[in-house]
Design an enzyme around this catalytic site. Sequence first.
Site, PDB file in Angstrom:
ATOM      1  N   THR A 181       1.573   6.738 -16.939  1.00 33.13           N
ATOM      2  CA  THR A 181       1.476   7.196 -15.614  1.00 33.13           C
ATOM      3  C   THR A 181       2.451   8.282 -15.328  1.00 33.13           C
ATOM      4  O   THR A 181       3.328   8.744 -16.155  1.00 33.13           O
ATOM      5  CB  THR A 181       2.082   5.873 -14.804  1.00 33.13           C
ATOM      6  OG1 THR A 181       3.423   5.645 -15.264  1.00 33.13           O
ATOM      7  CG2 THR A 181       1.288   4.744 -15.016  1.00 33.13           C
ATOM      8  N   GLU A 211      -3.517   2.521 -14.241  1.00 38.62           N
ATOM      9  CA  GLU A 211      -3.542   1.329 -14.454  1.00 38.62           C
ATOM     10  C   GLU A 211      -5.122   0.638 -14.265  1.00 38.62           C
ATOM     11  O   GLU A 211      -5.191  -0.660 -14.877  1.00 38.62           O
ATOM     12  CB  GLU A 211      -2.554   0.226 -13.561  1.00 38.62           C
ATOM     13  CG  GLU A 211      -1.116   0.680 -14.074  1.00 38.62           C
ATOM     14  CD  GLU A 211      -0.448   1.903 -13.348  1.00 38.62           C
ATOM     15  OE1 GLU A 211      -1.204   2.644 -12.735  1.00 38.62           O
ATOM     16  OE2 GLU A 211       0.613   2.025 -13.092  1.00 38.62           O
ATOM     17  N   LYS A 271       9.188   2.645   7.899  1.00 37.69           N
ATOM     18  CA  LYS A 271       9.317   1.492   8.788  1.00 37.69           C
ATOM     19  C   LYS A 271      10.413   1.923   9.950  1.00 37.69           C
ATOM     20  O   LYS A 271      11.425   2.136   9.740  1.00 37.69           O
ATOM     21  CB  LYS A 271      10.118   0.661   7.757  1.00 37.69           C
ATOM     22  CG  LYS A 271       9.096   0.194   6.674  1.00 37.69           C
ATOM     23  CD  LYS A 271       9.888  -0.715   5.616  1.00 37.69           C
ATOM     24  CE  LYS A 271       8.625  -0.988   4.518  1.00 37.69           C
ATOM     25  NZ  LYS A 271       9.139  -0.159   3.258  1.00 37.69           N
ATOM     26  N   TRP A 327       5.279  -0.807  10.893  1.00 34.95           N
ATOM     27  CA  TRP A 327       4.994   0.016   9.870  1.00 34.95           C
ATOM     28  C   TRP A 327       4.064   1.287  10.427  1.00 34.95           C
ATOM     29  O   TRP A 327       3.292   0.998  11.489  1.00 34.95           O
ATOM     30  CB  TRP A 327       4.288  -0.364   8.622  1.00 34.95           C
ATOM     31  CG  TRP A 327       5.062  -1.409   7.756  1.00 34.95           C
ATOM     32  CD1 TRP A 327       6.371  -1.543   8.096  1.00 34.95           C
ATOM     33  CD2 TRP A 327       4.471  -1.830   6.525  1.00 34.95           C
ATOM     34  NE1 TRP A 327       6.748  -2.323   6.925  1.00 34.95           N
ATOM     35  CE2 TRP A 327       5.650  -2.610   5.909  1.00 34.95           C
ATOM     36  CE3 TRP A 327       3.395  -1.701   5.869  1.00 34.95           C
ATOM     37  CZ2 TRP A 327       5.486  -3.359   4.709  1.00 34.95           C
ATOM     38  CZ3 TRP A 327       3.077  -2.729   4.777  1.00 34.95           C
ATOM     39  CH2 TRP A 327       4.138  -3.251   4.160  1.00 34.95           C
TER      40      TRP A 327
HETATM   41  P1  AMP Z   1      -2.535   7.879 -11.037  1.00 33.99           P
HETATM   42  O1  AMP Z   1      -2.180   6.692 -11.667  1.00 33.99           O
HETATM   43  O2  AMP Z   1      -1.704   9.064 -11.287  1.00 33.99           O
HETATM   44  O3  AMP Z   1      -3.931   8.020 -10.977  1.00 33.99           O
HETATM   45  O4  AMP Z   1      -1.908   7.640  -9.337  1.00 33.99           O
HETATM   46  C1  AMP Z   1      -2.790   6.511  -8.638  1.00 33.99           C
HETATM   47  C2  AMP Z   1      -2.292   6.625  -7.225  1.00 33.99           C
HETATM   48  O5  AMP Z   1      -2.929   7.680  -6.603  1.00 33.99           O
HETATM   49  C3  AMP Z   1      -2.673   5.313  -6.529  1.00 33.99           C
HETATM   50  O6  AMP Z   1      -2.055   4.323  -6.484  1.00 33.99           O
HETATM   51  C4  AMP Z   1      -2.847   6.111  -4.956  1.00 33.99           C
HETATM   52  O7  AMP Z   1      -1.577   5.998  -4.336  1.00 33.99           O
HETATM   53  C5  AMP Z   1      -3.212   7.488  -5.297  1.00 33.99           C
HETATM   54  N1  AMP Z   1      -4.720   7.658  -5.003  1.00 33.99           N
HETATM   55  C6  AMP Z   1      -5.669   7.559  -5.966  1.00 33.99           C
HETATM   56  N2  AMP Z   1      -6.800   7.903  -5.245  1.00 33.99           N
HETATM   57  C7  AMP Z   1      -6.681   8.079  -3.996  1.00 33.99           C
HETATM   58  C8  AMP Z   1      -7.408   8.510  -2.915  1.00 33.99           C
HETATM   59  N3  AMP Z   1      -8.756   8.526  -2.888  1.00 33.99           N
HETATM   60  N4  AMP Z   1      -6.910   8.291  -1.840  1.00 33.99           N
HETATM   61  C9  AMP Z   1      -5.334   8.280  -1.472  1.00 33.99           C
HETATM   62  N5  AMP Z   1      -4.657   8.002  -2.515  1.00 33.99           N
HETATM   63  C10 AMP Z   1      -5.103   7.792  -3.766  1.00 33.99           C
END
Ligand code: AMP
Length: 545
Positions: free
Chosen positions: A189, A334, A443, A448
Amino acid sequence: MLGLMQSQGLMISSILTHAARHHGAAEVVSRTHENTTHRYTWAGVERRSRRLVKVLLAHGVERQDRVGTLAWNGYRHLEVYYASSGMEAIVHTINPRLHPDDIAYIINHAADKILFVDLSFAPLISLIAARIADTVKTVVMLTDTANMPEVTLAPGMTLACYEQLMDAADEDYVWPRFDENTAASLCYTSGTTGRPKGVLYSHRSTWLHAYAVSMPDVLDIRATSRILPVVPMFHVNAWGTPYATALAGAALILPGRHLDGASMAGLLNAERVTFTSGVPTVWLGLLQHLRSSGQRLETVTRIMTGGSAAPPLLIEAFRDEYGIRFEQGWGMTELSPVGTFNAPKPAQAGLTRDEAARHMLKQGRILPGLDMKIVDGDGRELPWDGVAFGDLKVRGPWVASAYFGEEPGAALDKDGWFATGDVATIDPDGFMEITDRSKDVIKSGGEWISSITLENLAVSHPDVMEAAVIAAAHPKWDERPLLLVVPLPGHTVDPASVLALLEGKVAKWWLPDEVVVVDELPHTATGKLLKTSLRTRYKDHYLKA
Ligand code: AMP
C-alpha cells in the site's frame, strides 16, 4: 456430500496458456523506453515467459521467493509477472514513485532476491543499492546489451542484462500445478500514514478478480477489445488488466513511461484502442491536450477512472465533447484492487443528462463475489438510503485477510469484514458513494461533513482546476472545513465566487469558513491528494485567524 466436479486449481499460468492456445495471434503492443513500438502476441508472451522461468531458476529463484520489479507498463514487465507466478515464485511490484527510503524498506521487508528494473530507474537503484545489498543479489536491467546503463551496485550484488539472459536460456519448461491458494504476487500500500504494508495475492484471488472485472458491467473485455491500461503495473496489478486481457484474448497495449496528454492521444489512436483505464490526473492531462490541439480520439468508446473521485468535469467533457463514456470504479490495494463499478441499472435509463452525470459520481455497485456494508461508530449497520454515511466494510475472496508477515485474518473484524478506511453512502439500488477517507472526514460540532462532496462542487467552478477540503481546528466547533483551490492555467479565482457556487447546494453549516487559493496541491505516489501534508500545514489556520 461434496459435488462431483473436477477441482482443477486456478493457476495464473493457465490464464497465459489459454491466451496462447486460443488467442495466440492476439497482439501485445508496448511503447518502449526509446519511444519505439514493440509488437508480439500472447503466444510470444507465453513462450518468452517460459524462457524467463529458466533465467529465474538459473539465478537460484525458488518456490515462493520474491521477484521484485521497478518498471513501467511494458512487455518485459508482463513476462516477469507471468514467469514468477507461474513457477510458484511471487512477483513483487514496487511503486517507483514512493520515497527512496520506503522503496528500500519494502524491498528488504519483502526480501526480494532479484530485481527487474526499467532503464528509468537505474539512478534510483544506484541510490539505494547499499541499503538493499543484504537482500538483493541480482539486478536485471529490462533492456538489451546496446542500451545497458551505468548502475552503481554494492559489493556482492550482480548487474545483468535482460535480453542477454534471455538469449542464453531455452524455453524447455512445463508450467507446474500446485495449490491455487499459493501466493502469486505482492503489492505494498502507499502508506500515507506509517510504513507501507504488503498485500499478498493468491493464484485463486487473481483468477476470480480477473473474471469479475471482465464482466460486461465492469470492464466488458472481449476478444475484439483493444485495451490500454495507463494504470501502472507497478501498483495493484494495473487493476487486473494484464490477466483479464489474457483471459479474453484481447489486445493489450502497454504505454511505457510517456503518459502526457499528447503521447496518450497519439498511442490511443495509432493502436485503435477501444478502452483505457487510469487515475483522473492522466485524463485531465489528456483532456487539456485534446481541447488545445483539436485532436479527436478515433476509436476509444470508454474510459475507466478510479483511485480517487472522478471529477464531474471529466465525466461531462468526455461525454459531451468527445462522445466517450467516462466510467468510475472504486477499489484499493487490499481488494486486488477492484471492489465496485458504476454501470447503470434499468432505472438509470430515465435520468436526464444532468442527473446521469450526477449519478456517475457514485463509485458504483459491488462486484459479484464481494459483499459490502456501512456501519456507524458503534459498528451498527446503516440503511441503504443514499443519505446515511458510515465506515465502509467489505468481504470476499479477493479481499486481503492480513498483511504480509501477519497471521491470516489479522486485518479482519470478528465477523470477517475488512474495514476499508473509506466513509460512504449506499443508495437503495446498491450504488455506493465515497464521501471521505475516515481520517479525512470533518467533524464539526459532532456532525460529519464530507470533504469529497465539497471538492466535487468546487471543481465545477469555471476557474478551478483542483480542490482540497481539509479539517482545520476550530475553537468552537472542534473542526471546520477549509477549502484550498488551484486555478486553471491562465485563470484567477475569486474566493467569494467559489463560496457563492457552493451556497444552496449543501447545508449551510457545511460551507467552508474560508477559501484559500494555492499554486498547487501535494499528491501521493499514486496520484491521490496528500491530505496529511495539507493538514500539517493548515490545521491551525482558523486558530491563527
Ligand atoms: P490504493 O490502495 O492506493 O489503491 O488506495 C485505495 C483508496 O483510494 C481507497 O480506499 C479510496 O480512498 C481511494 N479510491 C479508490 N478509488 C476511488 C474512487 N473511485 N473514488 C474515490 N476514492 C477512491
